[in-house]
Scaffold this motif. Structure first.
Motif, PDB file in Angstrom:
ATOM      1  N   PRO A 169      -6.382   2.839   3.728  1.00 11.52           N
ATOM      2  CA  PRO A 169      -5.167   2.455   3.013  1.00 11.52           C
ATOM      3  C   PRO A 169      -5.357   2.530   1.500  1.00 11.52           C
ATOM      4  O   PRO A 169      -6.381   2.111   0.977  1.00 11.52           O
ATOM      5  N   LYS A 200       6.024  13.585   7.163  1.00 14.51           N
ATOM      6  CA  LYS A 200       5.138  12.452   6.910  1.00 14.51           C
ATOM      7  C   LYS A 200       4.119  12.251   8.031  1.00 14.51           C
ATOM      8  O   LYS A 200       3.048  11.698   7.806  1.00 14.51           O
ATOM      9  N   SER A 243       0.845  -1.188   0.000  1.00 12.51           N
ATOM     10  CA  SER A 243       0.000   0.000   0.000  1.00 12.51           C
ATOM     11  C   SER A 243       0.881   1.239   0.000  1.00 12.51           C
ATOM     12  O   SER A 243       2.071   1.178   0.248  1.00 12.51           O
ATOM     13  N   ASP A 296       5.741   7.696   1.280  1.00 13.01           N
ATOM     14  CA  ASP A 296       5.674   7.669  -0.182  1.00 13.01           C
ATOM     15  C   ASP A 296       5.009   8.942  -0.704  1.00 13.01           C
ATOM     16  O   ASP A 296       5.452   9.529  -1.694  1.00 13.01           O
ATOM     17  N   THR A 324       2.251   4.560   1.536  1.00 12.41           N
ATOM     18  CA  THR A 324       2.451   5.072   2.885  1.00 12.41           C
ATOM     19  C   THR A 324       2.558   6.594   2.871  1.00 12.41           C
ATOM     20  O   THR A 324       2.695   7.209   1.815  1.00 12.41           O
TER      21      THR A 324
END
Length: 148
Positions: free
Chosen positions: A120, A112, A92, A97, A94
């Motif tokens: 998700p 983040k 998935s 990312d 994150t």
């Protein structure tokens, strides 16, 4: 139970805040996940360090947060990741990312921990992601996940 928050917890407080929570919530959720540490007189000294680190990465003013929110709205954020033939991702997406994709798209460097992924992201396509820039300012990022 008296705890010192080490990370931001929605509905509870910011890093460095001293909070009073029920014993089970603190012992079974906050402390094991690293969101908080037990309050002791010696730990009071660490509060200053946590608050200094928070102020260094925090967006200081409401005007600055609004400016960043406007920049995020105009961004075309694309994230290329591995996906199967059916459009389902291997894993998935994150928050890390997403922060990297925003920076690669020419956006600001986001923490983040401020990115909220409610459900998700496990499929390719368009997704909306919320970012808490300031206690009064939230921004929404249009994220396009592309399979490779």
């Amino acid at each position: 139970m008296k705890l010192i928050l080490t990370q931001q917890v929605s509905g509870l407080g910011e890093p460095g805040d001293v909070v009073e929570v029920k014993d089970g919530y603190g012992r079974n959720y906050l402390v094991p996940r690293g969101f908080a540490m037990k309050w002791t007189p010696g730990a009071e000294k660490q509060i200053d360090l946590i608050r200094k680190a928070r102020s260094a990465r925090e967006i200081a003013t409401l005007d600055h947060a609004t400016e960043i929110a406007n920049r995020l709205k105009s961004l075309n954020v694309r994230l290329r990741t591995r996906a199967g033939d059916s459009g389902r991702l291997f894993g998935s997406v994150t928050a890390a990312d997403i922060a990297g994709a925003v920076k690669d798209s020419g956006g600001p460097d986001l923490d983040k921990r401020r990115i909220e992924v409610r459900n998700p992201i496990k499929t390719i396509g368009e997704h909306r992601v919320s970012v808490r820039l300031h206690p009064e300012v939230n921004a929404t990022i249009q994220l396009q996940v592309i399979g490779s």
